[in-house]
Write an enzyme that holds these catalytic residues in place. Structure first.
Site, mmCIF file in Angstrom:
data_model
loop_
_atom_site.group_PDB
_atom_site.id
_atom_site.type_symbol
_atom_site.label_atom_id
_atom_site.label_comp_id
_atom_site.label_asym_id
_atom_site.label_seq_id
_atom_site.Cartn_x
_atom_site.Cartn_y
_atom_site.Cartn_z
ATOM 1 N N ARG A 11 32.974 88.382 113.653
ATOM 2 C CA ARG A 11 32.237 87.119 113.744
ATOM 3 C C ARG A 11 32.413 86.479 115.123
ATOM 4 O O ARG A 11 31.482 85.870 115.658
ATOM 5 C CB ARG A 11 32.670 86.194 112.599
ATOM 6 C CG ARG A 11 32.101 86.684 111.282
ATOM 7 C CD ARG A 11 32.689 86.047 110.044
ATOM 8 N NE ARG A 11 32.108 86.716 108.854
ATOM 9 C CZ ARG A 11 32.544 86.549 107.625
ATOM 10 N NH1 ARG A 11 33.556 85.728 107.365
ATOM 11 N NH2 ARG A 11 31.967 87.182 106.613
ATOM 12 N N ILE A 33 8.639 76.976 125.936
ATOM 13 C CA ILE A 33 8.479 76.711 127.372
ATOM 14 C C ILE A 33 7.533 77.742 128.002
ATOM 15 O O ILE A 33 6.699 77.412 128.842
ATOM 16 C CB ILE A 33 9.864 76.703 128.068
ATOM 17 C CG1 ILE A 33 10.631 75.444 127.621
ATOM 18 C CG2 ILE A 33 9.734 76.768 129.592
ATOM 19 C CD1 ILE A 33 12.104 75.439 127.971
ATOM 20 N N GLU A 68 26.981 90.100 109.475
ATOM 21 C CA GLU A 68 28.414 89.779 109.523
ATOM 22 C C GLU A 68 28.703 88.411 108.888
ATOM 23 O O GLU A 68 29.580 87.662 109.316
ATOM 24 C CB GLU A 68 28.960 89.911 110.954
ATOM 25 C CG GLU A 68 28.759 91.345 111.437
ATOM 26 C CD GLU A 68 29.667 91.806 112.548
ATOM 27 O OE1 GLU A 68 30.708 91.177 112.763
ATOM 28 O OE2 GLU A 68 29.326 92.823 113.178
HETATM 29 N N1 COS Z 1 41.680 87.614 106.191
HETATM 30 C C1 COS Z 1 42.576 88.121 105.305
HETATM 31 N N2 COS Z 1 42.420 87.999 103.967
HETATM 32 C C2 COS Z 1 41.326 87.347 103.530
HETATM 33 C C3 COS Z 1 40.355 86.813 104.396
HETATM 34 C C4 COS Z 1 40.575 86.957 105.784
HETATM 35 N N3 COS Z 1 39.694 86.483 106.665
HETATM 36 N N4 COS Z 1 39.373 86.242 103.670
HETATM 37 C C5 COS Z 1 39.709 86.409 102.386
HETATM 38 N N5 COS Z 1 40.895 87.079 102.291
HETATM 39 C C6 COS Z 1 41.641 87.424 101.078
HETATM 40 C C7 COS Z 1 41.884 86.185 100.242
HETATM 41 O O1 COS Z 1 43.054 85.504 100.668
HETATM 42 C C8 COS Z 1 42.029 86.760 98.850
HETATM 43 O O2 COS Z 1 43.317 87.310 98.703
HETATM 44 P P1 COS Z 1 44.367 86.703 97.615
HETATM 45 O O3 COS Z 1 43.661 86.794 96.295
HETATM 46 O O4 COS Z 1 45.553 87.612 97.719
HETATM 47 O O5 COS Z 1 44.619 85.308 98.051
HETATM 48 C C9 COS Z 1 41.047 87.928 98.870
HETATM 49 O O6 COS Z 1 40.853 88.263 100.243
HETATM 50 C C10 COS Z 1 39.741 87.574 98.235
HETATM 51 O O7 COS Z 1 39.190 86.490 98.964
HETATM 52 P P2 COS Z 1 38.232 85.419 98.276
HETATM 53 O O8 COS Z 1 38.822 84.960 96.986
HETATM 54 O O9 COS Z 1 37.918 84.376 99.285
HETATM 55 O O10 COS Z 1 36.930 86.313 97.956
HETATM 56 P P3 COS Z 1 35.494 85.917 97.460
HETATM 57 O O11 COS Z 1 34.981 86.973 96.585
HETATM 58 O O12 COS Z 1 35.488 84.516 96.947
HETATM 59 O O13 COS Z 1 34.543 86.017 98.790
HETATM 60 C C11 COS Z 1 33.561 85.676 100.921
HETATM 61 C C12 COS Z 1 34.815 85.631 100.006
HETATM 62 C C13 COS Z 1 32.330 85.045 100.339
HETATM 63 C C14 COS Z 1 34.016 84.883 102.141
HETATM 64 C C15 COS Z 1 33.298 87.165 101.316
HETATM 65 O O14 COS Z 1 32.763 87.876 100.214
HETATM 66 C C16 COS Z 1 32.365 87.310 102.494
HETATM 67 O O15 COS Z 1 32.781 87.176 103.652
HETATM 68 N N6 COS Z 1 31.071 87.611 102.236
HETATM 69 C C17 COS Z 1 30.142 87.936 103.296
HETATM 70 C C18 COS Z 1 30.202 89.394 103.572
HETATM 71 C C19 COS Z 1 29.684 89.739 104.910
HETATM 72 O O16 COS Z 1 30.011 89.114 105.917
HETATM 73 N N7 COS Z 1 28.892 90.771 104.945
HETATM 74 C C20 COS Z 1 28.391 91.265 106.174
HETATM 75 C C21 COS Z 1 28.504 92.737 106.098
HETATM 76 S S1 COS Z 1 29.155 93.435 107.480
HETATM 77 S S2 COS Z 1 27.670 93.469 108.730
#
Ligand code: COS
Length: 383
Positions: free
Chosen positions: A243, A337, A363
């Site tokens: 990101r 522009i 991402e």
């Molecule tokens: N670094 C380390 N650990 C992380 C983290 C990070 N940046 N973000 C989340 N985690 C951990 C959390 O701490 C949690 O662990 P614990 O249960 O041990 O505390 C675990 O991962 C699950 O995280 P969370 O509960 O936040 O998961 P969710 O399912 O609620 O989803 C989002 C989180 C929505 C933020 C995630 O699914 C996401 O980023 N989605 C977008 C995906 C994306 O960017 N896709 C693009 C594809 S690549 S081009």
């Protein structure tokens, strides 16, 4: 910063010259042919660009996050397609192994990724699992000394060119994030196949396609970090860095579009004088410059925090959201522009306008960044 200022200045100067002299003149060709010419790829390899963020001990440049962001500003002065090939490799394509790989996995793959001999690709998204990444369904069943993968990954950047794939798959019945592990799959493994190359709105020259696993058997040694159930966290750590890189791409592309818009405003005459003399045009240029400056400053701060060892989940989301949204506004003003010329392919600005639209989506969409930021605030409060 890891290295002295003079060394980084030389690198950035070299990069700036390469991008402006070798990449910018080829942008239209890349878009028209949907391919990056072999001599350009060779030039990128010669400069070591495939290894910018791979540690020096594995043959990369080992740039700090701040240095990588500064390099990113230069690289995305040219069409994002160029960046896509090398930065996806350096970034999400290799970072799973850099961050969480075992020493053996790092030794086996990173030197070849650093030279561009093989290209890396990151397989998280699936047909039914995009923003809700933890709902992914690709399975990895342990069978003796192997894992057997089944499932489909979608929108996978660099997949047609990739030599290795970092694949997030479900290795147990544990629901949600804790059931997910990360694996390295080599191109040519039986049971791995690719879908057709997607036709896209922009980023021509950068390719995405489905990656399909049908009883694809890989060595158990290819489980990243040798540990099951932590693959989702690996993916999220990779995306924190990714990101910041997309934010850098947004700033670099916005800077380029502002450059083009200022030059056009100086040259184009209406009502007897350059349109840059008119305050309504000036307001658009000033707003764009101010927003680029803000995004650049925010991003460099986030990158330095990461270099200082802080968790930048929130800051990376802020920078990605602000910079990519800013870039969209700068692109829109630049086309405005240029006026009628902005709508014509020959001026190139409409191509950049289409290219940068993706920054707000991949991402992690803007809406996902908002969720990440707000959750952190609710959880931790405000300092
Ligand atoms: N670094 C380390 N650990 C992380 C983290 C990070 N940046 N973000 C989340 N985690 C951990 C959390 O701490 C949690 O662990 P614990 O249960 O041990 O505390 C675990 O991962 C699950 O995280 P969370 O509960 O936040 O998961 P969710 O399912 O609620 O989803 C989002 C989180 C929505 C933020 C995630 O699914 C996401 O980023 N989605 C977008 C995906 C994306 O960017 N896709 C693009 C594809 S690549 S081009």
């Amino acid at each position: 910063m890891i290295r002295d200022q003079e060394t980084i200045n030389i690198l950035l100067d070299t990069l700036r010259r390469f991008v402006r002299e070798r990449l910018v003149p080829r942008e239209a060709e890349v878009s028209d042919t949907d391919a990056i010419p072999a001599d350009v790829v060779a030039g990128m390899k010669e400069l070591g660009l495939f290894g910018l963020s791979i540690p020096e001990e594995f043959g990369g440049m080992g740039l700090s996050m701040e240095e990588e962001v500064l390099a990113g500003f230069e690289i995305t002065w040219a069409s994002p397609a160029f960046r896509s090939l090398m930065a996806t490799n350096n970034g999400i394509g290799a970072q799973g192994i850099v961050i969480d790989g075992t020493p053996e996995q790092q030794q086996r793959y990173l030197p070849r990724l650093a030279t561009g001999e093989i290209i890396g690709s990151f397989c998280l998204t699936e047909p039914d699992s995009g923003s809700d990444a933890a709902s992914l369904r690709t399975s990895a069943r342990r069978d003796g000394d192997s894992y057997v993968l089944n499932g489909t990954k979608r929108f996978i950047t660099n997949a047609p060119e990739a030599g290795i794939y970092t694949v997030m798959a479900r290795s147990s019945d544990v629901p949600g994030a804790d059931g997910i592990s990360a694996f390295i799959v080599e191109r040519g493994t039986p049971g791995l196949s690719l879908g057709h190359v997607d036709a896209k709105m922009g980023h021509k020259g950068s390719h995405t396609c489905d990656v399909i696993f049908e009883d694809c058997r890989i060595p158990a040694a290819n489980l990243i970090g040798g540990k099951e159930g932590v693959g989702f966290k690996t993916a999220m750590k990779v995306l924190d860095k990714g990101r910041l890189n997309i934010a850098a791409a947004s700033v670099g592309a916005a800077q380029r579009m502002l450059f083009d818009a200022v030059n056009y405003a100086r040259e184009r005459k209406q009502f007897g004088k350059p349109i840059g003399d008119f305050q309504l045009i000036q307001a658009m240029l000033a707003d764009s410059k101010t927003e680029i400056y803000a995004a650049r400053s925010m991003l460099l701060d986030a990158a330095r925090r990461r270099d200082d060892g802080h968790n930048v989940n929130l800051e990376a989301a802020c920078a990605k959201m602000f910079a990519s949204e800013m870039c969209g506004r700068v692109a829109d003003r630049a086309v405005q522009i240029f006026g009628g010329a902005g709508y014509l392919a020959e001026y190139g600005i409409e191509r950049l306008y289409r290219d940068v639209r993706l920054f707000r989506i991949y991402e992690g969409t803007t809406q996902i960044q908002q969720i990440v930021i707000a959750r952190e605030l609710i959880r931790n409060g405000v300092e």
